[in-house]
Design a protein around this motif. Structure first.
Motif, PDB file in Angstrom:
ATOM      1  N   ALA A 162     -59.018  72.842  -9.428  1.00  0.00           N
ATOM      2  CA  ALA A 162     -60.253  72.051  -9.528  1.00  0.00           C
ATOM      3  C   ALA A 162     -60.828  71.761  -8.155  1.00  0.00           C
ATOM      4  N   LEU A 163     -59.962  71.397  -7.214  1.00  0.00           N
ATOM      5  CA  LEU A 163     -60.442  71.099  -5.864  1.00  0.00           C
ATOM      6  C   LEU A 163     -60.973  72.356  -5.183  1.00  0.00           C
ATOM      7  N   GLY A 164     -60.287  73.481  -5.385  1.00  0.00           N
ATOM      8  CA  GLY A 164     -60.758  74.728  -4.800  1.00  0.00           C
ATOM      9  C   GLY A 164     -62.141  75.099  -5.291  1.00  0.00           C
ATOM     10  N   LYS A 165     -62.398  74.889  -6.579  1.00  0.00           N
ATOM     11  CA  LYS A 165     -63.726  75.197  -7.147  1.00  0.00           C
ATOM     12  C   LYS A 165     -64.785  74.271  -6.552  1.00  0.00           C
ATOM     13  N   VAL A 166     -64.476  73.005  -6.404  1.00  0.00           N
ATOM     14  CA  VAL A 166     -65.438  72.060  -5.829  1.00  0.00           C
ATOM     15  C   VAL A 166     -65.784  72.453  -4.397  1.00  0.00           C
ATOM     16  N   VAL A 167     -64.762  72.823  -3.620  1.00  0.00           N
ATOM     17  CA  VAL A 167     -64.995  73.228  -2.228  1.00  0.00           C
ATOM     18  C   VAL A 167     -65.861  74.478  -2.181  1.00  0.00           C
ATOM     19  N   ALA A 168     -65.587  75.438  -3.049  1.00  0.00           N
ATOM     20  CA  ALA A 168     -66.381  76.670  -3.077  1.00  0.00           C
ATOM     21  C   ALA A 168     -67.836  76.379  -3.425  1.00  0.00           C
ATOM     22  N   ASP A 169     -68.049  75.498  -4.409  1.00  0.00           N
ATOM     23  CA  ASP A 169     -69.418  75.133  -4.781  1.00  0.00           C
ATOM     24  C   ASP A 169     -70.144  74.449  -3.630  1.00  0.00           C
ATOM     25  N   ASN A 170     -69.417  73.714  -2.810  1.00  0.00           N
ATOM     26  CA  ASN A 170     -70.020  73.019  -1.679  1.00  0.00           C
ATOM     27  C   ASN A 170     -70.318  73.968  -0.533  1.00  0.00           C
ATOM     28  N   ALA A 171     -69.572  75.058  -0.427  1.00  0.00           N
ATOM     29  CA  ALA A 171     -69.711  75.977   0.700  1.00  0.00           C
ATOM     30  C   ALA A 171     -70.964  76.839   0.597  1.00  0.00           C
ATOM     31  N   ALA A 172     -71.303  77.275  -0.603  1.00  0.00           N
ATOM     32  CA  ALA A 172     -72.425  78.201  -0.764  1.00  0.00           C
ATOM     33  C   ALA A 172     -73.749  77.641  -0.239  1.00  0.00           C
ATOM     34  N   PRO A 173     -74.131  76.396  -0.574  1.00  0.00           N
ATOM     35  CA  PRO A 173     -75.401  75.875  -0.041  1.00  0.00           C
ATOM     36  C   PRO A 173     -75.412  75.733   1.489  1.00  0.00           C
ATOM     37  N   GLN A 174     -74.238  75.752   2.117  1.00  0.00           N
ATOM     38  CA  GLN A 174     -74.148  75.629   3.575  1.00  0.00           C
ATOM     39  C   GLN A 174     -74.313  76.972   4.274  1.00  0.00           C
ATOM     40  N   GLY A 175     -74.549  78.035   3.493  1.00  0.00           N
ATOM     41  CA  GLY A 175     -74.727  79.356   4.082  1.00  0.00           C
ATOM     42  C   GLY A 175     -73.443  80.145   4.197  1.00  0.00           C
ATOM     43  N   LEU A 176     -72.332  79.612   3.658  1.00  0.00           N
ATOM     44  CA  LEU A 176     -71.067  80.337   3.672  1.00  0.00           C
ATOM     45  C   LEU A 176     -70.954  81.199   2.416  1.00  0.00           C
ATOM     46  N   VAL A 177     -70.282  82.326   2.544  1.00  0.00           N
ATOM     47  CA  VAL A 177     -70.088  83.235   1.414  1.00  0.00           C
ATOM     48  C   VAL A 177     -68.632  83.123   0.981  1.00  0.00           C
ATOM     49  N   VAL A 178     -68.416  82.588  -0.199  1.00  0.00           N
ATOM     50  CA  VAL A 178     -67.041  82.412  -0.681  1.00  0.00           C
ATOM     51  C   VAL A 178     -66.544  83.755  -1.222  1.00  0.00           C
ATOM     52  N   ASP A 179     -65.638  84.366  -0.471  1.00  0.00           N
ATOM     53  CA  ASP A 179     -65.110  85.674  -0.866  1.00  0.00           C
ATOM     54  C   ASP A 179     -64.033  85.529  -1.944  1.00  0.00           C
ATOM     55  N   ARG A 180     -63.253  84.461  -1.833  1.00  0.00           N
ATOM     56  CA  ARG A 180     -62.182  84.267  -2.806  1.00  0.00           C
ATOM     57  C   ARG A 180     -61.737  82.809  -2.828  1.00  0.00           C
ATOM     58  N   ILE A 181     -61.175  82.405  -3.967  1.00  0.00           N
ATOM     59  CA  ILE A 181     -60.563  81.086  -4.104  1.00  0.00           C
ATOM     60  C   ILE A 181     -59.089  81.329  -4.424  1.00  0.00           C
ATOM     61  N   VAL A 182     -58.209  80.897  -3.562  1.00  0.00           N
ATOM     62  CA  VAL A 182     -56.774  81.134  -3.710  1.00  0.00           C
ATOM     63  C   VAL A 182     -56.110  79.820  -4.127  1.00  0.00           C
ATOM     64  N   THR A 183     -55.630  79.774  -5.355  1.00  0.00           N
ATOM     65  CA  THR A 183     -54.999  78.530  -5.859  1.00  0.00           C
ATOM     66  C   THR A 183     -53.665  78.816  -6.538  1.00  0.00           C
ATOM     67  N   ASP A 184     -53.052  79.974  -6.232  1.00  0.00           N
ATOM     68  CA  ASP A 184     -51.838  80.379  -6.955  1.00  0.00           C
ATOM     69  C   ASP A 184     -50.555  80.017  -6.212  1.00  0.00           C
ATOM     70  N   VAL A 185     -50.652  79.141  -5.216  1.00  0.00           N
ATOM     71  CA  VAL A 185     -49.470  78.770  -4.447  1.00  0.00           C
ATOM     72  C   VAL A 185     -48.868  77.500  -5.024  1.00  0.00           C
TER      73      VAL A 185
END
Length: 897
Positions: free
Chosen positions: A504-527
């Motif tokens: 859930a936190l990884g998804k929130v961070v990814a959603d926040n990154a896109a409007p900042q001009g960052l390109v989210v290549d992957r979300i790694v949450t399997d650790v």
């Protein structure tokens, strides 16, 4: 605005304080008849050789006639400058206009004891600027062949020299218009001198604390104590007339009694005692001052006078001033180990250089850096910034091997054009982070004595973006970015891997990154960090290494929630090690930590002082925003900025003469509005063509004008509020013949009658296109500011402008046209045909160059400009001119204040 000098009128604005080659200061001013005695003293102190080199013969004294001739000048055909230190003349430079009104002969005489300090080159720069102002374009000089130093001054100035040897004398001729080479030479000399002056302040060989005190808590007591406790490697002296011993060392009543030379004096005495102390420091040969005393410009008019006197007095002795009301200076280099500040201990050594202005902000910035564990290379609190400024410190940081990134908190800006030039150059090698408020440049805080801007607030922000500056709004944001750039490599692109032990936190961070001009290549949450300490550590390291080794990933944001198996310190250690091994930036956000004693925001070095560091945040959003700012900087750094855009076919000299003719009878701050014909003629000198129009009184005049301009035609009211309003009857299009023209004139007069506007003009019809607008102003703070937008509601209601401050590089010009949100309409928006953007860029480049080269042009507005599929057409142009205020970035070196 400043009147041009006339014959016999003393041009006070030519006066300037200057920094010499060795970092000392001097005062430059026009000569006056009162200088006769001082000039004679200067002459008689010169060696026979120097006199012979100047006059081609030896004369032990100047005659009364010669003194009058040398000191009584008209500041137009005959100009002379003197450079003084401590009130004594150290150099003289002059020019005399020759038979050709565009040519003058130049001569110099530099004190024997002051040679080698760059005085000749400074005099030449100021004489050339004055000469250009008076219509002179060429200098000549006759020099004896053995006078190699003066020949070197001319050769090294960057001008194209023509030499010839005749009758035992070398004749030198050169055009004095600034060239790319001469400006580069001036900037290089300015850089070396200002960097040297700051270096001498931050790395002095000896320090005296004037006003050192036994009283615990007193400023003088703390400064002396902190210098000693910090382990300063040079000599330290305490000066206090009422104490025999201070801090276990002998105290001296006056600085003149100090047994050794003093390079830097720290002044902490009441303001009424400061003038006496400054005089004593000057007499003792002190090179620089840090004034901690308050009670200056922040204390109203009387305090402002005290501040101006302080700077004038110090510079007259060749001393630079940090302050007044300075928090102090810090240099963590172990060869210096200087803590001449109110901070209780020397900060951790690191690569971040910090500059602040007022003491209160200085305390906040220093505390924020300390709280986050950021290592500093140097710190300078300028207080009221009466002399040493952020521009000076940037000159030093550019060459300082201990500094890898810089941060400045600016409450006001004294010379933005110079700041932009220096920041752009510094940003090519070191990140420059600037914190400023929304009112910086618009309002002045107490104690700051600089101009304010009339330009839109966005213009200053645009200038910083052009220069590659990482602009932030708060101290905390400055530190957010600083802890990344001071510890991590720059990202090679915007692609981001979000790493988290919470989906859930990884998804929130990814959603926040896109409007900042960052390109989210992957979300790694399997650790699984709760799999036991050893297994969790190994799994996390393998996963991070695998993702960081992928070329598709440029940076990692690790957003972690507390784990039962791994502590925050262990996780931070793994992140820091993997980042260092991969050579890619990693930032961490630890959320959900309930222990208030845990410091979450800051730079952690889990492996000890010699290990890699990790920038950590308590908020994932803050981490993403800071990283996005660094990504934008890296993109600017990686981008080819191109060359400064200089369109061809621009008649600079003809335009200058044209403007001088128009202003020949204008005095003071009066502005002159050019009529349509005069404006079009002036603009055409820079290849800017305005579609002609004609104002008429009668219908027959209108028909005749239409025949001359060519059918079909347009009718427009001259009322500026209505001339673009088709809906209000201010414009009638596509009129094809005389009968239709007469009918439209009658109808238009009836429609406009309620508005009280009846003046109408006729203009040739041009192909339809997208309506745009350009505007250029001369701002008292920023100088030339050029703006672009799409005409109509976009700029009128939404303030959708792009702003730029010349000069513009190719990349700047490209972005200028594309910055307004409505600029999408230029590129085939919703099926509309794309316009000729190259033609818009060319028009923008010509307007930029026109405005940059001619500050007398106070305002230019093109509205509308119709951009079609092929070319652009300017349908209306407004031009206002006036006597220009002297720009602070002209082709001569001068200090503010």
């Amino acid at each position: 605005m400043v009147d041009q000098p006339g014959a016999g009128v003393y041009p006070e604005y030519w006066e300037a304080d200057v920094v010499l080659r060795d970092g000392g200061t001097a005062h430059l001013r026009p000569i006056s008849p009162e200088d006769a005695e001082a000039l004679q003293a200067f002459h008689t102190s010169q060696s026979e050789t120097s006199i012979y080199m100047r006059f081609f013969s030896f004369k032990p004294r100047l005659s009364s006639k010669e003194l009058r001739r040398f000191t009584e000048v008209d500041h137009k055909d005959r100009v002379a400058f003197v450079i003084t230190i401590g009130g004594e003349i150290m150099g003289v430079g002059r020019y005399d206009r020759l038979g050709d009104p565009t040519e003058a002969e130049v001569a110099f005489n530099i004190s024997d004891v002051q040679q080698g300090r760059g005085i000749g080159s400074i005099l030449l720069e100021h004489l050339a600027a004055a000469a250009r102002e008076n219509g002179i374009r060429r200098f000549t000089a006759e020099v004896l062949p053995e006078n190699r130093k003066m020949l070197r001054v001319f050769a090294d100035a960057g001008y194209e020299l023509a030499r010839k040897f005749d009758d035992g004398v070398v004749s030198v001729e050169f055009n004095i218009d600034p060239t790319e080479k001469s400006l580069a030479v001036m900037e290089s000399r300015e850089h070396r001198a200002e960097a040297r002056s700051v270096r001498d302040l931050l790395a002095p060989s000896s320090i005296a604390v004037v006003g050192a005190s036994r009283r615990w808590g007193a400023v003088g007591h703390q400064l002396l104590d902190h210098i000693l406790e910090g382990g300063f490697t040079g000599a330290v002296y305490a000066v206090n007339p009422e104490a025999f011993e201070l801090a276990g060392m002998k105290s001296f009543a006056r600085i003149a009694e100090v047994p050794g030379p003093v390079q830097l004096a720290i002044i902490a005495v009441p303001y009424e005692e400061v003038p006496k102390v400054v005089d004593e420091c000057g007499a003792a040969g002190v090179k620089g001052l840090v004034v901690a005393t308050a009670g200056y410009a922040e204390d109203g008019e009387q305090g402002l006078r005290r501040q101006k006197d302080l700077v004038r007095r110090a510079r007259s002795y060749g001393m630079r001033v940090i302050g007044p009301e300075s928090l102090g200076i810090v240099n963590t280099n172990p060869d210096v180990s200087l803590n001449a500040s109110m901070a209780p201990k020397l900060p951790r050594r690191g690569g971040l250089g910090l500059f602040t202005q007022s003491a209160a902000i200085g305390i906040s910035v220093y505390a924020a850096a300390s709280r986050r564990g950021l290592g500093l290379s140097s710190f300078l609190s300028a207080g009221n910034r009466a002399d040493v400024s952020g521009n000076d410190v940037m000159q030093f940081w550019e060459d300082d091997p201990d500094t890898s990134a810089v941060g400045l908190y600016l409450e006001s800006i004294g010379n933005p054009r110079k700041f932009s030039r220096l920041a752009r150059r510094l940003s090519r090698s070191k990140p420059v982070i600037v914190a400023k408020s929304d009112v910086t440049g618009l309002r002045l805080p107490p104690g700051h004595v600089v101009r304010t801007t009339l330009a839109p607030a966005a213009a200053l922000d645009a200038m910083m973006r052009q220069a590659g500056v990482i602009a932030v709004e708060t101290i905390e944001q400055l530190m957010d970015v600083a802890q990344i750039v001071s510890s991590q490599p720059l990202p090679k692109g915007p692609a981001l891997a979000v790493y988290s032990n919470s989906a859930a936190l990884g998804k929130v961070v990814a959603d926040n990154a896109a409007p900042q001009g960052l390109v989210v290549d992957r979300i790694v949450t399997d650790v699984d960090l709760d799999a036991g300490m050893s297994a969790a550590r190994d799994q996390m390291r393998r996963s991070l290494t695998q993702n960081l080794s992928d070329d598709a990933v440029h940076a990692v944001v690790a957003a972690m929630v507390p784990s039962r198996s791994l502590t925050m310190e262990v996780i931070a250690g793994i992140l820091a090690e993997c980042a260092a091994e991969a050579g890619k930036p990693v930032v961490a956000a630890f959320t959900g930590v309930l222990d208030a004693s845990v410091q979450l925001d800051g730079l952690l070095t889990p492996g000890g002082a010699s290990g890699p560091s990790l920038p950590c945040f308590s908020s994932a959003g803050t981490a993403v925003a800071a990283l996005a700012a660094v990504v934008r900087y890296a993109k600017w750094l990686d981008r080819d900025q191109g060359m400064v855009v200089e369109p061809t076919g621009c008649d600079r000299e003809g335009t200058r003469e044209h403007i001088e003719r128009l202003l020949s009878s204008v005095t003071g701050e009066q502005l002159v509005h050019l009529d349509a014909g005069e404006a079009a003629a002036l603009l055409s000198r820079y290849g800017i063509q305005v579609v002609p129009s004609a104002v008429f009184e009668s219908d027959d005049e209108a028909v005749a004008a239409a025949e001359r301009l060519g059918w079909p035609v347009v009718l427009k009211t001259t009322d500026p509020a209505l001339r673009h309003r088709l809906d209000l009857g201010g414009v009638r299009l596509d009129i094809e013949d005389a009968d239709s023209l007469r009918r439209n004139i009658a109808q238009m007069r009836r429609v406009l009658e309620p508005y009280g506007s009846s003046a109408i003009e006729v203009q040739a019809m041009v192909p339809v296109g997208q309506a745009c607008t350009f505007r250029a102003i001369e701002d008292p703070l920023l100088g030339p500011v050029v703006s672009f937008g799409l005409a109509g509601d976009a700029v009128n209601l939404l303030d959708d402008w792009a702003h730029r401050v010349p000069p513009l590089y190719a990349a700047d010009l490209h972005d200028f046209i594309r910055t307004p949100r409505a600029s999408l309409k230029l590129f085939g928006y919703q099926g509309l045909p794309a316009v000729d953007v190259a033609a818009l860029e060319d028009l923008g480049a010509r307007l930029v160059r026109l405005k940059d080269e001619h500050p007398e042009i106070a305002l230019v507005e093109f509205n509308p400009v119709l951009a079609g599929a092929r070319g652009v057409k300017i349908l209306a142009a407004e031009v206002w001119i006036g006597n220009a205020a002297q720009r602070t970035d002209s082709a001569r070196r001068a200090m503010l204040g």
